[in-house]
Design a protein around this motif. Structure first.
Motif, PDB file in Angstrom:
ATOM      1  N   THR A 260     -36.436  -8.504 166.834  1.00  0.00           N
ATOM      2  CA  THR A 260     -36.009  -7.671 165.718  1.00  0.00           C
ATOM      3  C   THR A 260     -36.846  -8.065 164.506  1.00  0.00           C
ATOM      4  O   THR A 260     -37.056  -9.255 164.265  1.00  0.00           O
ATOM      5  CB  THR A 260     -34.515  -7.940 165.441  1.00  0.00           C
ATOM      6  N   TYR A 261     -37.336  -7.055 163.770  1.00  0.00           N
ATOM      7  CA  TYR A 261     -38.157  -7.349 162.590  1.00  0.00           C
ATOM      8  C   TYR A 261     -37.414  -7.000 161.316  1.00  0.00           C
ATOM      9  O   TYR A 261     -36.761  -5.952 161.229  1.00  0.00           O
ATOM     10  CB  TYR A 261     -39.475  -6.568 162.654  1.00  0.00           C
ATOM     11  N   LEU A 262     -37.514  -7.902 160.330  1.00  0.00           N
ATOM     12  CA  LEU A 262     -37.014  -7.640 158.986  1.00  0.00           C
ATOM     13  C   LEU A 262     -38.218  -7.327 158.119  1.00  0.00           C
ATOM     14  O   LEU A 262     -39.138  -8.156 158.009  1.00  0.00           O
ATOM     15  CB  LEU A 262     -36.281  -8.864 158.426  1.00  0.00           C
TER      16      LEU A 262
ATOM     17  N   ILE B 288     -33.844 -17.958 165.171  1.00  0.00           N
ATOM     18  CA  ILE B 288     -34.580 -18.646 164.099  1.00  0.00           C
ATOM     19  C   ILE B 288     -35.516 -17.640 163.440  1.00  0.00           C
ATOM     20  O   ILE B 288     -36.346 -17.024 164.110  1.00  0.00           O
ATOM     21  CB  ILE B 288     -35.395 -19.833 164.673  1.00  0.00           C
ATOM     22  N   LEU B 289     -35.362 -17.455 162.140  1.00  0.00           N
ATOM     23  CA  LEU B 289     -36.170 -16.462 161.440  1.00  0.00           C
ATOM     24  C   LEU B 289     -37.601 -16.974 161.300  1.00  0.00           C
ATOM     25  O   LEU B 289     -37.832 -18.068 160.812  1.00  0.00           O
ATOM     26  CB  LEU B 289     -35.571 -16.187 160.050  1.00  0.00           C
TER      27      LEU B 289
ATOM     28  N   ARG C 192     -39.375 -12.107 161.810  1.00  0.00           N
ATOM     29  CA  ARG C 192     -38.986 -11.782 163.188  1.00  0.00           C
ATOM     30  C   ARG C 192     -37.817 -12.654 163.628  1.00  0.00           C
ATOM     31  O   ARG C 192     -37.779 -13.846 163.319  1.00  0.00           O
ATOM     32  CB  ARG C 192     -40.204 -12.050 164.078  1.00  0.00           C
ATOM     33  N   LEU C 193     -36.910 -12.022 164.368  1.00  0.00           N
ATOM     34  CA  LEU C 193     -35.780 -12.740 164.967  1.00  0.00           C
ATOM     35  C   LEU C 193     -35.714 -12.368 166.440  1.00  0.00           C
ATOM     36  O   LEU C 193     -35.681 -11.183 166.788  1.00  0.00           O
ATOM     37  CB  LEU C 193     -34.471 -12.267 164.330  1.00  0.00           C
TER      38      LEU C 193
ATOM     39  N   ASP D 164     -25.076 -11.866 164.049  1.00  0.00           N
ATOM     40  CA  ASP D 164     -24.825 -12.917 163.053  1.00  0.00           C
ATOM     41  C   ASP D 164     -26.145 -13.423 162.478  1.00  0.00           C
ATOM     42  O   ASP D 164     -26.270 -13.623 161.266  1.00  0.00           O
ATOM     43  CB  ASP D 164     -24.070 -14.103 163.679  1.00  0.00           C
ATOM     44  N   ALA D 165     -27.123 -13.641 163.353  1.00  0.00           N
ATOM     45  CA  ALA D 165     -28.429 -14.157 162.902  1.00  0.00           C
ATOM     46  C   ALA D 165     -29.117 -13.135 161.989  1.00  0.00           C
ATOM     47  O   ALA D 165     -29.726 -13.496 160.975  1.00  0.00           O
ATOM     48  CB  ALA D 165     -29.313 -14.485 164.100  1.00  0.00           C
TER      49      ALA D 165
END
Ligand SMILES: [Zn+2]
Length: 281
Positions: A33-35, A7-8, A17-18, A55-56
């Motif tokens: 993981t950070y976008l 969930i983003l 963050r994911l 995929d997420a």
């Protein structure tokens, strides 16, 4: 508590963050993981090579241009998704160096991603641009010799160097306690307002927290010095005395951190080793 896998979570403008589904005694609920960015993105710590996590990430990228896939270091919970994500997005892998293997013996253990192959390595202070904002590499060896943090608009992606839920494992030969302490001191002199670690919640009082971590390690060092001054001791003996009630899954890691302290103390001439027993010099 149900951890928010896949969930983003938008933490602030430009930082989302994911959470990857790889919980363990060392990763807490998993790798985060950070976008980073908006119209363009950098992906920090793509994480383990799990198809549902990839995929997420791909869903969260949602067709935007990825300027870089950035790894803080090459432990297996951080970097293995870099190559498959590069294949999916066409983005280059830019960030920490692959682990330097020494002629004296491999520094890598089972937790290292030997397949990590960056397109470009960032050295300390080098920057990348994402949406006209800089992401700057901050070299922070200690947890691993190749560890980088990334500074962005007053935030710091702190990887495993500073984590929000636990102290960092410093495991020789690649982990180095003196380097780790210097890297903490380096962060203490910076002025970020928030740290986003790879594991655990954001750190919103970074300077205070880093001082606390340094104090904790200095206490641990004093305690180890006191124990080996009483008696010549093995590392398991020191762990049993210094970490009462320790989760059995963490005994090996604690032994690594004790060894890291002892090697540092040995370099400083304060302890010596004979046949696996350590004593004050
Ligand atoms: Zn790590």
């Amino acid at each position: 508590m149900e951890a928010p896998y896949a969930i983003l979570d938008q933490l602030e403008p430009g930082v989302a963050r994911l959470l990857a589904h790889n919980p363990s005694a060392f990763t807490y609920f998993g790798t985060q993981t950070y976008l980073v960015g908006g119209n363009e993105l950098a992906i920090v710590d793509p994480g383990p090579d799990l198809p549902e996590h990839l995929d997420a990430i791909e869903r969260a990228i949602s067709g935007r241009r990825v300027v870089a896939i950035m790894c803080t270091h090459t432990h297996r919970d951080h970097s293995p998704a870099a190559r498959p994500l590069a294949d999916r997005t066409g983005a280059p892998i830019i960030g920490c160096a692959p682990l330097a293997l020494e002629t004296a013996g491999p520094r890598a253990d089972a937790s290292f991603d030997r397949d990590y192959a960056p397109d470009r390595v960032l050295s300390d202070g080098e920057a990348l641009e994402v949406d006209d904002e800089s992401i700057i590499a901050v070299a922070t060896p200690g947890h691993t010799s190749n560890h980088l943090c990334f500074a962005y608009r007053g935030a710091l992606f702190s990887g495993d160097h500073v984590m929000g839920w636990s102290t960092t494992v410093v495991f020789p030969p690649d982990g180095d306690m003196a380097a780790y302490m210097q890297s903490l001191d380096k962060l203490r002199q910076r002025e970020e307002r928030v740290y986003y670690p790879a594991h655990g919640p954001a750190v919103t009082n970074p300077q205070q927290y880093v001082r606390h971590l340094m104090g904790h390690r200095m206490q641990r060092e004093k305690q180890i010095l006191r124990l080996v001054s009483e008696n010549a001791r093995s590392i398991p003996d020191i762990v049993a005395n210094a970490y009462p009630g320790l989760d059995p899954r963490l005994v090996t890691a604690a032994g690594g951190s004790v060894l890291a302290h002892l090697l540092d103390l040995e370099r400083r001439g304060l302890v010596e080793q004979q046949q696996g027993l350590w004593k004050a010099a």
